[in-house]
Design a protein around this motif. Sequence first.
Motif, PDB file in Angstrom:
ATOM      1  N   ALA A   1     -44.312  42.541  -3.702  1.00 56.73           N
ATOM      2  CA  ALA A   1     -44.387  41.406  -2.782  1.00 56.73           C
ATOM      3  C   ALA A   1     -43.001  40.840  -2.510  1.00 56.73           C
ATOM      4  CB  ALA A   1     -45.302  40.334  -3.360  1.00 56.73           C
ATOM      5  N   TRP A   2     -42.149  40.833  -3.523  1.00 58.86           N
ATOM      6  CA  TRP A   2     -40.790  40.329  -3.282  1.00 58.86           C
ATOM      7  C   TRP A   2     -40.040  41.216  -2.310  1.00 58.86           C
ATOM      8  CZ3 TRP A   2     -38.942  35.774  -3.650  1.00 58.86           C
ATOM      9  CH2 TRP A   2     -39.463  34.873  -4.588  1.00 58.86           C
ATOM     10  N   ILE A   3     -40.261  42.522  -2.424  1.00 58.23           N
ATOM     11  CA  ILE A   3     -39.587  43.408  -1.467  1.00 58.23           C
ATOM     12  C   ILE A   3     -40.113  43.142  -0.067  1.00 58.23           C
ATOM     13  CG2 ILE A   3     -39.074  45.778  -0.867  1.00 58.23           C
ATOM     14  CD1 ILE A   3     -39.580  46.552  -3.710  1.00 58.23           C
ATOM     15  N   GLN A   4     -41.445  43.027   0.037  1.00 60.71           N
ATOM     16  CA  GLN A   4     -42.021  42.788   1.365  1.00 60.71           C
ATOM     17  C   GLN A   4     -41.442  41.517   1.971  1.00 60.71           C
ATOM     18  OE1 GLN A   4     -46.135  42.991  -0.144  1.00 60.71           O
ATOM     19  NE2 GLN A   4     -46.538  44.369   1.550  1.00 60.71           N
ATOM     20  N   LEU A   5     -41.306  40.497   1.133  1.00 65.02           N
ATOM     21  CA  LEU A   5     -40.879  39.200   1.628  1.00 65.02           C
ATOM     22  C   LEU A   5     -39.415  39.207   2.032  1.00 65.02           C
ATOM     23  CD1 LEU A   5     -42.193  36.285   1.689  1.00 65.02           C
ATOM     24  CD2 LEU A   5     -40.724  35.831  -0.234  1.00 65.02           C
ATOM     25  N   LEU A   6     -38.565  39.854   1.237  1.00 66.18           N
ATOM     26  CA  LEU A   6     -37.127  39.728   1.457  1.00 66.18           C
ATOM     27  C   LEU A   6     -36.529  40.856   2.284  1.00 66.18           C
ATOM     28  CD1 LEU A   6     -35.996  38.460  -2.054  1.00 66.18           C
ATOM     29  CD2 LEU A   6     -36.505  37.144  -0.019  1.00 66.18           C
ATOM     30  N   ALA A   7     -37.156  42.018   2.288  1.00 62.55           N
ATOM     31  CA  ALA A   7     -36.554  43.124   3.034  1.00 62.55           C
ATOM     32  C   ALA A   7     -37.094  43.206   4.451  1.00 62.55           C
ATOM     33  CB  ALA A   7     -36.790  44.448   2.304  1.00 62.55           C
ATOM     34  N   THR A   8     -38.372  42.902   4.638  1.00 59.46           N
ATOM     35  CA  THR A   8     -38.985  43.088   5.951  1.00 59.46           C
ATOM     36  C   THR A   8     -38.294  42.285   7.065  1.00 59.46           C
ATOM     37  OG1 THR A   8     -41.018  43.291   4.695  1.00 59.46           O
ATOM     38  CG2 THR A   8     -41.200  43.356   7.067  1.00 59.46           C
ATOM     39  N   PRO A   9     -37.842  41.020   6.806  1.00 56.46           N
ATOM     40  CA  PRO A   9     -37.178  40.306   7.914  1.00 56.46           C
ATOM     41  C   PRO A   9     -35.952  41.037   8.450  1.00 56.46           C
ATOM     42  CG  PRO A   9     -37.016  39.057   5.862  1.00 56.46           C
ATOM     43  CD  PRO A   9     -38.037  40.115   5.653  1.00 56.46           C
ATOM     44  N   ILE A  10     -35.289  41.831   7.591  1.00 57.48           N
ATOM     45  CA  ILE A  10     -34.096  42.542   8.074  1.00 57.48           C
ATOM     46  C   ILE A  10     -34.485  43.577   9.133  1.00 57.48           C
ATOM     47  CG2 ILE A  10     -32.107  43.928   7.394  1.00 57.48           C
ATOM     48  CD1 ILE A  10     -31.757  41.634   5.768  1.00 57.48           C
ATOM     49  N   ILE A  11     -35.580  44.302   8.885  1.00 54.24           N
ATOM     50  CA  ILE A  11     -35.988  45.280   9.903  1.00 54.24           C
ATOM     51  C   ILE A  11     -36.487  44.521  11.128  1.00 54.24           C
ATOM     52  CG2 ILE A  11     -38.407  45.607   9.220  1.00 54.24           C
ATOM     53  CD1 ILE A  11     -36.403  48.514  10.214  1.00 54.24           C
ATOM     54  N   GLY A  12     -37.110  43.362  10.882  1.00 59.48           N
ATOM     55  CA  GLY A  12     -37.600  42.556  12.008  1.00 59.48           C
ATOM     56  C   GLY A  12     -36.475  42.230  12.954  1.00 59.48           C
TER      57      GLY A  12
END
Lengths: 94, 536, 205
Positions: free
Chosen positions: B210-221
Amino acid sequence: MANNTTHTIEYRTLSKILLVLLFLTFVTIGVTSFHLGPFTVTVALLIAGLKSFLVLSNFMHLKYESLLLRILVAMVFVLFVVIVLITFIDYAYR
Amino acid sequence: MSNSTEKIEYVSYLDYQGKYKGFLSWIMATDHKRIGLLYMYSIMTFFFIGAFFGLLMKIEMLSPGETIMKPQTYNGVFTLHGILMIFMVVIPGLSAVFGNFFLPILIGAKDVAFPKLNRFSWWIFIVGSIMAVASQLLKDGPPDTGWTFYAPYSSQTGTNVIMATAAAFVLGFSSILTGLNFIVTIHQMRAPGMRFFNMPLFPWALYATAWIQLLATPIIGITLLMLIAERMFQIGFFDPALGGDPLLFQHLFWIYSHPAVYVMMLPAMGVITEIIPTFCQRQIYGYKAVAISSLAIAGVGFLVWGHHMYTSGMSDQARWFFSLLTFIVAVPSAIKVFNWITTMYNGSIDVKPPFLYALAFIFLFIIGGTTGLLLGSVATNVQVHDTSFVVAHFHYIIFGGMGFAFFAAIHYWLPKMYGRMYNFKIANIALVINFIGFNLLYFPQFIIGVEGMPRRYFDYPAQFQPMQVISSIGGFILVAGLILMVFNLVKGAKSGPVAPSNPWNGSTLEWTLPATPSLENFDEEPVIKENPYDYK
Amino acid sequence: MSEKAIHVEEHRDDEASKLGMWLFIFTELLLFGGLFLVYSIFRAQYPTEFHQSSLELSVTIGAINTVVLLFSSMTVAMALTAIQKNDQKRALIFIGITLFCAAAFLFNKYFEWGHKIEHGLYPGSDLMPLLDRGHLLYFSLYFFMTGLHALHIIIGMTLLIVCYFKVKSKNINDHDYVLLENGALYWHLVDLIWIFLFPLMYLIS
């Protein structure tokens, strides 16, 4: 009531913080008009960092939040800085 | 349902009648179990569509030159296969399906922290999926960039890249909200007595995920938004013709997409960590090491993205640095493998389909993981970069790893989800077919990869044909096995024998519940054990 | 079927809501973080061009906007203090001031952008492709970052407008104010980003 755990910050404290923030803003503008060369960015970022610290800890009540949340916030900033630094390992040596 | 002897009258979540009836009672559901099933149905659908396109590619590769489609069609097919499988199947896969269904139960909670947000995540997942499918059908033609959307080609090609990237953006948003929900759930919703260090290990894995989803996904966004802006306004972030830097796109893309691999793998490892102690009737070996290694993988996994870019013209310093970190991130993964195997030692092993799938997982994951180390060292990577060796490697990790863990999880938890049991014999046969088909499909690609077969190529010299044919045959065997497996599962879920509430003699909380849990899972306060795996 | 079995218990967990908001803020920070990363790389490559381009922006307007945002950040924090003290009237006034500041910020931004657009400096214009790479990248980033920031201002305003009416209808009160707290947190985030954006966009020499 038990649900509300948020600390109440007095109006006076909030206004004092605002004065410090405004002071720092004018310092930044002042500093950049001197020619400090490569240090300008450093100084500007340091002041911005200080300002954001004040906003986070006072306006956003982080001062009064659990240690866990404070660590998590710090972790996010550290993570971002580390990612920038690592990216620059590529750009600085290319 | 018969066993309604508790104080509160027991109603299975499947029979529960809320405000809405019929179809609406599913799509308007806020119950984490129903949402988990919704994800499962949609993900399995996308999986079979993706597998169908994979099969089309395998048919095309049966002979050199044009076999059944034109080169441009082939480009569209592998792009769609990638987008479907990555963004719509494996990234949400385990965490959205089994995470939703079992995370609250495993920590003794009634639901996730934000049930309505959870429902909203599924809705936007569906919206994103529809957009992804629409990108294939709109008039400019399916995107042909590969799922990586590498610039500058992605900012120049005339195909529907904007729609596809917007779809990935929306799907990413769904992933962020799921991650957010899980972190808050784990922090705030644990039953009294459930501390972090007596939490089962699947929630631990989900927490790291969940931490990866939360912190990494905005970068691809933001990267995809920049790509869209570049296409619409000719801004010039990535396209050298406009003043941009294409390598920067690769950096930003992999800053997300490498951690995303751990979004796929960590929950898979978590599932295996649940299954092995149950079927060995033995305490997990090194509980804390397994728990912490999840966080370590998540943490270090953020910093190794450059190993996808060794041949892109990155600086030498960056190359050795990323290579070093890549070897470091292998350590916690290996710790998990050692711990699984040590858990089996001296256990009373009960060979049932979930356990066999877990064993298949470990076997395939070791092949995928060690070839990953070959790719992680710069010297060998330069040799096999962008060859089918890489294709074989990540299919061993993602399909052999995450996919087989998904199948293991279905076989493990199906009796809890539907209250019924599938046929073991057919499940075992399907497993053997899947295992053989899988290895036939992907192992030859290692060999021709080393010999120089590039990935994503429509054509190949005749010398590669024997291996390509073996690989295609493997593809057909695998799909046949999958169909048999799903047929068996559907039949079991619909009309199999009624399952007991604890068919595997498991010790975690979900097995203390009736065969299908009630709406709020725990009608009485759950008893939290000091040790979640207290066998013997 | 007993009533209790079918009725999903309405429970409230302010800690959870607040943690959720913080996590969302983390996401937003990294969303802008990606842009700051891009900015820092291009700035390192084209320092002089970035400097020259930044001279095109008016430091005065930037400074006024900074002051406006900092002030609004304080007033929204004060609105929370007022609610905690059960002072509905003051809370409404403070939220009102915050919203006014937000509108003033957007008004300023509108003129700033309008000025650039008049000179043909906007993404997709005929002039932009004629610029050299450094200038083009600077203005691209300027429009992208301030544009995304302005979008967040609008989202923050929407949240605060909802809070305003909920305070008015006493749905937000001294016993239950987590929504206002979250709205305020979001508004501080907008401020936080501007604190970095202002020196990086307007004050680079």
